[in-house]
Write a protein that holds these residues in place. Structure first.
Motif, mmCIF file in Angstrom:
data_model
loop_
_atom_site.group_PDB
_atom_site.id
_atom_site.type_symbol
_atom_site.label_atom_id
_atom_site.label_comp_id
_atom_site.label_asym_id
_atom_site.label_seq_id
_atom_site.Cartn_x
_atom_site.Cartn_y
_atom_site.Cartn_z
ATOM 1 N N LYS A 148 0.842 -1.193 0.000
ATOM 2 C CA LYS A 148 0.000 0.000 0.000
ATOM 3 C C LYS A 148 0.881 1.248 0.000
ATOM 4 O O LYS A 148 1.769 1.385 0.838
ATOM 5 C CB LYS A 148 -0.916 -0.003 1.226
ATOM 6 C CG LYS A 148 -1.921 -1.154 1.256
ATOM 7 C CD LYS A 148 -2.820 -1.060 2.479
ATOM 8 C CE LYS A 148 -3.843 -2.189 2.494
ATOM 9 N NZ LYS A 148 -4.732 -2.109 3.683
ATOM 10 N N MET A 149 0.607 2.128 -0.960
ATOM 11 C CA MET A 149 1.412 3.330 -1.076
ATOM 12 C C MET A 149 1.281 4.216 0.162
ATOM 13 O O MET A 149 2.235 4.890 0.554
ATOM 14 C CB MET A 149 1.017 4.109 -2.333
ATOM 15 C CG MET A 149 1.383 3.412 -3.622
ATOM 16 S SD MET A 149 3.167 3.130 -3.751
ATOM 17 C CE MET A 149 3.241 2.091 -5.201
ATOM 18 N N GLY A 150 0.121 4.195 0.787
ATOM 19 C CA GLY A 150 -0.060 4.976 2.004
ATOM 20 C C GLY A 150 0.863 4.504 3.106
ATOM 21 O O GLY A 150 1.455 5.320 3.846
ATOM 22 N N THR A 151 1.021 3.191 3.225
ATOM 23 C CA THR A 151 1.924 2.642 4.232
ATOM 24 C C THR A 151 3.367 2.991 3.923
ATOM 25 O O THR A 151 4.152 3.336 4.818
ATOM 26 C CB THR A 151 1.762 1.114 4.296
ATOM 27 O OG1 THR A 151 0.399 0.789 4.603
ATOM 28 C CG2 THR A 151 2.668 0.519 5.366
ATOM 29 N N VAL A 152 3.727 2.900 2.636
ATOM 30 C CA VAL A 152 5.091 3.259 2.227
ATOM 31 C C VAL A 152 5.365 4.728 2.543
ATOM 32 O O VAL A 152 6.445 5.082 3.029
ATOM 33 C CB VAL A 152 5.283 2.988 0.721
ATOM 34 C CG1 VAL A 152 6.648 3.498 0.257
ATOM 35 C CG2 VAL A 152 5.139 1.503 0.422
ATOM 36 N N TRP A 153 4.378 5.589 2.292
ATOM 37 C CA TRP A 153 4.556 7.012 2.580
ATOM 38 C C TRP A 153 4.699 7.247 4.089
ATOM 39 O O TRP A 153 5.539 8.054 4.519
ATOM 40 C CB TRP A 153 3.384 7.805 2.036
ATOM 41 C CG TRP A 153 3.435 9.260 2.377
ATOM 42 C CD1 TRP A 153 2.627 9.938 3.231
ATOM 43 C CD2 TRP A 153 4.378 10.233 1.881
ATOM 44 N NE1 TRP A 153 2.994 11.267 3.301
ATOM 45 C CE2 TRP A 153 4.069 11.467 2.488
ATOM 46 C CE3 TRP A 153 5.447 10.159 0.993
ATOM 47 C CZ2 TRP A 153 4.783 12.627 2.227
ATOM 48 C CZ3 TRP A 153 6.172 11.317 0.731
ATOM 49 C CH2 TRP A 153 5.839 12.530 1.342
ATOM 50 N N ASP A 154 3.914 6.549 4.895
ATOM 51 C CA ASP A 154 4.019 6.688 6.354
ATOM 52 C C ASP A 154 5.413 6.287 6.838
ATOM 53 O O ASP A 154 6.001 6.944 7.708
ATOM 54 C CB ASP A 154 2.959 5.824 7.040
ATOM 55 C CG ASP A 154 1.550 6.374 6.831
ATOM 56 O OD1 ASP A 154 1.419 7.570 6.497
ATOM 57 O OD2 ASP A 154 0.591 5.593 6.992
ATOM 58 N N ARG A 155 5.933 5.202 6.270
ATOM 59 C CA ARG A 155 7.281 4.760 6.653
ATOM 60 C C ARG A 155 8.330 5.773 6.188
ATOM 61 O O ARG A 155 9.344 5.977 6.876
ATOM 62 C CB ARG A 155 7.569 3.386 6.030
ATOM 63 C CG ARG A 155 6.724 2.255 6.616
ATOM 64 C CD ARG A 155 7.060 0.941 5.943
ATOM 65 N NE ARG A 155 6.321 -0.177 6.517
ATOM 66 C CZ ARG A 155 6.412 -1.435 6.076
ATOM 67 N NH1 ARG A 155 7.214 -1.712 5.062
ATOM 68 N NH2 ARG A 155 5.724 -2.386 6.643
ATOM 69 N N THR A 156 8.085 6.388 5.055
ATOM 70 C CA THR A 156 9.001 7.418 4.557
ATOM 71 C C THR A 156 9.065 8.587 5.533
ATOM 72 O O THR A 156 10.150 9.102 5.843
ATOM 73 C CB THR A 156 8.537 7.913 3.170
ATOM 74 O OG1 THR A 156 8.543 6.818 2.249
ATOM 75 C CG2 THR A 156 9.446 9.021 2.652
#
Length: 273
Positions: free
Chosen positions: A3-11
């Motif tokens: 999920k791109m949202g999860t990747v962004w949160d980790r970023t």
């Protein structure tokens, strides 16, 4: 499922915790070489052999420095246990393979531009006149040639966007998996099923970066022109370019962290039996 949202949160988590490590590398490897290169182009005397030679050396050096800094940032963002010193060492060890693959991809992209140029030459298009701004004296290409160029350009753009999405993980793969040319295949494998989501992120990222860069350059350009007057237009243009480069550096560092976290997420996905 990635999920791109999860990747962004980790970023964001990485940026919140490791910006102090990332910022010096971005300044040293991205901002400083770009400013030196642009400063030389802005203030050196053009049209000489030395200008072309030094300019080429600075351009190549800037490319290598940017690849090194991106790889170092990827190392920092991929593994929380990585410190700045080891990230710099790992990046230095992998910068030449990254450079080789970058050159290869650039050559392929350049070769794909050749067919429409050949068609234009055969149609009598005068590239010299176009380069010198004498387009009014040129015979326009026929409707068939213009249509071919338009369709080819559209197809080229769409294919470039698609390939860009599939190769977005090249740097993380080159760094973490110690691959050379095989990094291309590995990136394509890791991004399978994510192409359209990655394309969406890339387009949104490009729009935000271009608008931010344009705004920074435009506003600072006006300020510097007012402060330096008519005699300082060249300097004002260079300084506004520096402001734009600062914005671009920030976005490039952000992109490196994002791709590192996307790599971690896709690697985890493919590791699940």
């Amino acid at each position: 499922m990635v999920k791109m949202g999860t990747v962004w949160d980790r970023t964001i988590e990485v940026l919140n915790g490791r910006t102090g490590m990332i910022a010096p590398i971005a300044l040293l490897g991205m901002l400083l070489p770009s400013v030196i290169r642009d400063g030389y182009v802005a203030f050196a005397a053009p049209g000489t052999m030395s200008f072309a030679l030094i300019g080429s050396i600075l351009a190549i050096g800037t490319l290598i420095a940017m690849l090194w800094s991106q790889l170092a940032i990827v190392a920092i963002a991929t593994d929380p246990a990585t410190d700045a010193a080891s990230a710099r060492r790992d990046a230095g060890a992998r910068v030449l393979p990254a450079l080789g693959i970058t050159v290869l991809i650039t050559l392929v992209a350049a070769l794909l531009v050749v067919p429409p140029m050949i068609v234009l030459i055969q149609s009598g298009f005068d590239f010299t006149a176009a380069a010198n701004g004498r387009s009014a004296q040129m015979t326009p290409p026929s409707a068939g040639v213009a249509g071919f160029i338009a369709l080819y350009s559209l197809a080229y753009l769409l294919v470039a966007i698609w390939i860009g999405a599939r190769l977005v993980l090249l740097n993380p793969v080159i760094l973490n998996e110690r691959l050379g040319i095989g990094a291309i295949r590995r990136s394509v494998q890791l991004t399978r099923g994510l192409t359209w989501r990655i394309i969406g992120v890339l387009i949104l990222f490009a729009i935000v970066m271009l608008v931010s860069t344009w705004a920074a350059q435009s506003v600072t350009g006006i300020v510097f022109r007012l402060a330096l007057g008519a005699d300082g237009i060249g300097t004002a243009t260079f300084l506004s370019g520096v402001a734009a480069t600062i914005v671009t550096t920030a976005f490039t560092a952000l992109a490196a962290v994002f791709t590192a976290q996307l790599y971690v997420a896709t690697r985890e996905k493919h590791a699940v039996p």
